[in-house]
Design an enzyme around this catalytic site. Structure first.
Site, PDB file in Angstrom:
ATOM      1  N   CYS A  15       0.846  -1.196   0.000  1.00  0.00           N
ATOM      2  CA  CYS A  15       0.000   0.000   0.000  1.00  0.00           C
ATOM      3  C   CYS A  15       0.883   1.249   0.000  1.00  0.00           C
ATOM      4  CB  CYS A  15      -0.895  -0.014   1.232  1.00  0.00           C
ATOM      5  SG  CYS A  15      -1.784   1.528   1.470  1.00  0.00           S
ATOM      6  N   GLU A  18     -22.180  -5.882  30.159  1.00  0.00           N
ATOM      7  CA  GLU A  18     -21.552  -4.947  29.215  1.00  0.00           C
ATOM      8  C   GLU A  18     -21.794  -3.516  29.701  1.00  0.00           C
ATOM      9  OE1 GLU A  18     -19.888  -4.767  26.085  1.00  0.00           O
ATOM     10  OE2 GLU A  18     -20.252  -2.620  26.322  1.00  0.00           O
ATOM     11  N   CYS A  74      -7.796  -9.734  22.409  1.00  0.00           N
ATOM     12  CA  CYS A  74      -7.220  -9.126  21.205  1.00  0.00           C
ATOM     13  C   CYS A  74      -5.838  -8.569  21.504  1.00  0.00           C
ATOM     14  CB  CYS A  74      -8.143  -8.037  20.666  1.00  0.00           C
ATOM     15  SG  CYS A  74      -8.509  -6.764  21.868  1.00  0.00           S
TER      16      CYS A  74
HETATM   17  N1  SAH Z   1     -17.794  -9.985  23.188  1.00  0.00           N
HETATM   18  C1  SAH Z   1     -18.154  -8.940  22.285  1.00  0.00           C
HETATM   19  C2  SAH Z   1     -17.484  -7.609  22.551  1.00  0.00           C
HETATM   20  C3  SAH Z   1     -16.010  -7.608  22.824  1.00  0.00           C
HETATM   21  S1  SAH Z   1     -15.209  -6.043  22.800  1.00  0.00           S
HETATM   22  C4  SAH Z   1     -17.944  -9.380  20.869  1.00  0.00           C
HETATM   23  O1  SAH Z   1     -17.304 -10.386  20.593  1.00  0.00           O
HETATM   24  O2  SAH Z   1     -18.456  -8.725  19.961  1.00  0.00           O
HETATM   25  C5  SAH Z   1     -15.152  -5.550  24.440  1.00  0.00           C
HETATM   26  C6  SAH Z   1     -16.452  -5.024  24.997  1.00  0.00           C
HETATM   27  O3  SAH Z   1     -16.201  -4.676  26.362  1.00  0.00           O
HETATM   28  C7  SAH Z   1     -16.981  -3.745  24.338  1.00  0.00           C
HETATM   29  O4  SAH Z   1     -18.333  -3.948  23.949  1.00  0.00           O
HETATM   30  C8  SAH Z   1     -16.889  -2.676  25.441  1.00  0.00           C
HETATM   31  O5  SAH Z   1     -17.964  -1.750  25.408  1.00  0.00           O
HETATM   32  C9  SAH Z   1     -16.971  -3.530  26.693  1.00  0.00           C
HETATM   33  N2  SAH Z   1     -16.366  -2.978  27.917  1.00  0.00           N
HETATM   34  C10 SAH Z   1     -15.258  -2.212  28.034  1.00  0.00           C
HETATM   35  N3  SAH Z   1     -14.988  -1.975  29.338  1.00  0.00           N
HETATM   36  C11 SAH Z   1     -15.928  -2.619  30.063  1.00  0.00           C
HETATM   37  C12 SAH Z   1     -16.169  -2.773  31.459  1.00  0.00           C
HETATM   38  N4  SAH Z   1     -15.383  -2.207  32.361  1.00  0.00           N
HETATM   39  N5  SAH Z   1     -17.214  -3.513  31.849  1.00  0.00           N
HETATM   40  C13 SAH Z   1     -18.032  -4.113  30.940  1.00  0.00           C
HETATM   41  N6  SAH Z   1     -17.850  -4.015  29.597  1.00  0.00           N
HETATM   42  C14 SAH Z   1     -16.815  -3.275  29.158  1.00  0.00           C
END
Ligand code: SAH
Length: 388
Positions: A9, A266, A341
């Site tokens: 790229c 969440e 991740c």
């Molecule tokens: N399991 C889901 C989302 C993973 S990403 C999937 O696979 O699509 C991580 C998620 O954690 C996000 O939605 C974010 O809003 C949430 N998050 C971040 N900090 C948090 C906290 N302290 N308590 C609860 N959720 C949280």
């Protein structure tokens, strides 16, 4: 893997989003494998990374910041790494191609509609960002126009003209962000066309997603990852399951048919709203959602003497927290499925859990982000018999 290559790229040095440009895809997979092995092999087996057949245009969410160049032309693209200088992007190897075309159309239309482009230095102007989400399985497309003010000159004509050029768009949302902030989206939203959200299908379930909800950006790999997480959990239908950091409830709903009950937790209110609607839509009755900090929720559960048989956790890049991990261990789940991740924080949290009577049964890396220097993994931990 198919032998396809889009070459290097030309923007990669300025952009910084794709740290692995210049490498072959096999080299990238090898590098990620060694990275995860370096951090996780000491705890248990690390299985071969699962890559993509075609590692291009996998992102179902595309964001473009709007600006003017020195000559006054409207440009859209990304911030140069670590700055607020906008680099124009017309094609991107990892972004969805239809979304890139729509952004190009909006760029041209912004000019013909004489739209004021927001200036970050002065705080003047109207159009700030465009965000596009496409459901790869459903073809539904959401366009989010982020503007500095709610007053949208020639709104109806703009929406009409955009839909005429791209009849595939299923919803258009105006998001108002009047703050001088690096956050893309503001609080307020106004639906200009359609339902205000899109739907996608993942692992046979339909999910609704709104502009602010987290949704995995690579749906092709997400299906593989969730299948592995489900298989690793070894559910029999009798378990009480927690889906922590659940987003719009995708993991919990994928496993609900093999569990007695699932509780999703969440923090993001919009995501929880989507999750509740998703459960209803998929007629899943043994799942409920709590909008709270995951650590606080787990502490409350542990203090109330509640137990869980299996916990899935999928925290953000910073990993989990001591409050969460301590309370989870007090609930004595038989198995923990950690989806991460960020291998660094994963390794840190897993090291802590190993000291609390949990053993790593395996780590399965998945390449969710080809060309970028990130790696996703699923880890299964199992409670050793004896006390903790
Ligand atoms: N399991 C889901 C989302 C993973 S990403 C999937 O696979 O699509 C991580 C998620 O954690 C996000 O939605 C974010 O809003 C949430 N998050 C971040 N900090 C948090 C906290 N302290 N308590 C609860 N959720 C949280």
């Amino acid at each position: 893997m198919k032998k396809v290559s889009e070459g290097v790229c030309p923007l990669h040095k300025k952009c910084g989003g794709c740290a692995y440009q210049g490498m072959t895809y096999e080299e990238q997979l090898g590098k990620k494998q060694r990275w995860v092995e370096g951090l996780m092999k000491k705890y248990g087996p690390v299985y071969p990374i699962v890559g993509m057949d075609v590692p291009y245009h996998y992102r179902n969410k595309v964001h473009a910041v709007f600006d003017r160049d020195r000559k006054g032309n409207i440009i859209s693209g990304i911030y140069k790494e670590g700055t607020h200088h906008v680099i124009p992007v017309e094609h991107c190897q990892i972004e969805d191609q239809i979304s890139d075309q729509i952004i190009g159309t909006i760029r041209r239309m912004a000019k013909s509609f004489k739209m004021k482009i927001y200036d970050e230095d002065t705080g003047w102007g109207f159009l700030r960002h465009v965000l596009i989400r496409r459901g790869f399985a459903t073809g539904q497309i959401m366009v989010v126009l982020v503007t500095a003010s709610p007053i949208f000159p020639s709104k109806n004509n703009f929406v009409k003209a955009l839909r005429k050029e791209h009849p595939e768009i299923t919803t258009i949302v105006q998001n108002i962000n009047d703050k001088q902030t690096s956050m893309v989206l503001g609080e307020r939203e106004q639906v200009l066309y359609g339902k205000g959200y899109i739907e996608d299908v993942l692992c046979g379930k339909t999910f609704r997603l709104s502009s602010k909800s987290f949704y995995q950006v690579n749906p092709v790999q997400t299906e593989k990852l969730y299948q592995k997480a489900k298989e690793a959990a070894g559910l029999s239908g009798k378990e009480i399951v927690i889906d922590a950091y659940c987003g719009i409830g995708t993991i919990g709903m994928t496993v609900a048919d093999q569990a007695a009950a699932v509780i999703g937790v969440e923090l993001n209110r919009d995501a929880v709203r989507d999750a509740v609607s998703n459960a209803r839509r998929n007629k899943i009755e043994n799942i409920r959602f709590v909008c709270d900090d995951a650590g606080k929720f787990m502490t409350g559960m542990a203090e109330a003497g509640k137990r869980a048989d299996v916990v899935f956790l999928d925290p953000p890049r910073s990993g989990s927290t001591p409050a969460f991990l301590q309370s989870m261990v007090r609930m004595r789940p038989e198995r923990i499925v950690y989806i991460s991740c960020n291998p660094e924080t994963l390794s840190r949290d897993v090291a802590w859990l190993r000291g609390r009577n949990y053993q790593v049964k395996g780590t399965w890396p998945y390449d969710m982000f080809p060309w970028a220097g990130h790696c996703e993994s699923v880890v299964l931990l199992s409670r050793s018999s004896g006390k903790n």
